[in-house]
Design an enzyme around this catalytic site. Structure first.
Site, PDB file in Angstrom:
ATOM      1  N   LYS A   8       0.832  -1.135  -0.037  1.00 56.52           N
ATOM      2  CA  LYS A   8      -0.006  -0.018  -0.215  1.00 56.52           C
ATOM      3  C   LYS A   8       1.080   0.933  -0.118  1.00 56.52           C
ATOM      4  O   LYS A   8       2.191   1.113   0.376  1.00 56.52           O
ATOM      5  CB  LYS A   8      -0.977   0.130   1.231  1.00 56.52           C
ATOM      6  CG  LYS A   8      -0.309  -0.157   2.595  1.00 56.52           C
ATOM      7  CD  LYS A   8       0.148   1.431   3.015  1.00 56.52           C
ATOM      8  CE  LYS A   8       0.927   1.368   4.450  1.00 56.52           C
ATOM      9  NZ  LYS A   8       1.656   2.612   4.903  1.00 56.52           N
ATOM     10  N   ASP A 137      -2.397  -1.597  10.571  1.00 59.36           N
ATOM     11  CA  ASP A 137      -2.582  -1.433   9.106  1.00 59.36           C
ATOM     12  C   ASP A 137      -3.553  -2.888   8.406  1.00 59.36           C
ATOM     13  O   ASP A 137      -3.717  -2.750   7.428  1.00 59.36           O
ATOM     14  CB  ASP A 137      -1.371  -1.385   8.326  1.00 59.36           C
ATOM     15  CG  ASP A 137      -0.745  -0.124   8.080  1.00 59.36           C
ATOM     16  OD1 ASP A 137      -1.543   0.951   8.598  1.00 59.36           O
ATOM     17  OD2 ASP A 137       0.354   0.121   7.720  1.00 59.36           O
TER      18      ASP A 137
END
Length: 285
Positions: A8, A137
């Site tokens: 990401k 996350d």
């Protein structure tokens, strides 16, 4: 089962303050990108000892209980009551210590993969709850789409309308500790450029979008890894609309509206001598 675990980037990251529990309150625009690890799961339910093994040839990836993938498997079995001898093999392509969420993505892949192998005993919200216990996350990777993240990163709102940027990403070769970055963060100096959760970025040009992007963790990360600054400048010199560090660093990405410019930047930066790893990829929208 073989699962692709994407990296990401944080297109926007602001630190709003420090909480009483020691965590920091964040606001971030997160998006998966086309770089990924490959996670392979092998389970033997007949061997009910429940042994978990993690293998990965990368020298910086811890094995056994120190790996988030191991913790993810253990959490799944503890939550469901199932038991199976499990081997998790990780083919590592996401740089380690780069602010790209590789370990969290691997953990999310293990949770979602085991859930499928055992015929989905856990709904998505429970999987995300398990993921949050492992790391801030992990829920994003279970969520699996561009999102605005709030809280410590666990409060996710979907975001549509992202431009179709081409990305060139540089890992400058110096892993950065998230803990050390936050220790050096001076909250009094952050700009607090809050983004609105209902704003879809559909209005305005790609250049307008790029100008709004910001990462409050860049200054302290640059103290630990000065190469971050050089990587940003190199991407801008190659014609990027914006160059920004992802997460707590040390990777830096450049946004290009033109595929040919991105290819030229990739070729030019790949030819550079030194410790940089350069990737050409795109947002997974």
């Amino acid at each position: 089962m073989e699962i692709q675990a994407p990296a990401k980037i944080n297109l926007f990251l602001d630190v709003l303050g420090k909480r009483t529990d020691g965590y920091h309150e964040l606001q971030s625009l997160m998006c998966p990108i086309g770089i990924h690890d490959t996670v392979r799961l092998s389970c033997d339910p007949a061997a009910t000892s429940g042994d978990i093994t993690v293998t990965c040839p990368h020298p910086l990836v811890p094995l056994g209980r120190a790996n988030l993938a191991w913790a993810a498997a253990a959490s799944f079995f503890a939550e469901t009551g199932f038991a199976a001898k499990t081997v998790v093999s990780i083919d590592k392509h996401i740089p380690v210590g780069a602010g790209l969420g590789g370990g969290s993505s691997d953990a999310a892949a293990v949770l979602t993969g085991l859930n499928r192998l055992f015929e989905n005993p856990l709904p998505a919200d429970r999987l995300m709850m398990l993921g949050l216990r492992l790391g801030a996350d992990v829920p994003f990777f279970i969520y699996g789409q561009p999102a605005i993240a709030a809280g410590i990163g666990e409060k996710l709102s979907p975001l549509s309308g992202l431009p179709r940027f081409n990305l060139v990403l540089i890992y400058p070769g110096c892993p950065v500790s998230t803990t050390e970055v936050y220790k050096k963060l001076n909250l009094a100096l952050t700009k607090n450029k809050k983004i609105h959760t209902k704003f879809t970025f559909k209005s305005g040009s790609e250049a307008d979008f790029a100008r709004r992007l910001y990462n409050a963790l860049e200054p302290p990360a640059m103290q630990l890894c000065p190469e971050i600054r050089h990587a940003k400048q190199a991407l801008m010199d190659c014609g990027a609309l914006k160059a920004l560090m992802s997460g707590s660093g040390s990777s830096v990405f450049g946004l290009f509206s033109d595929a040919e410019k991105a290819r030229q930047a990739f070729d030019r930066l790949s030819a550079r001598q030194g410790t940089w790893q350069v990737f050409e990829t795109s947002l997974l929208r």
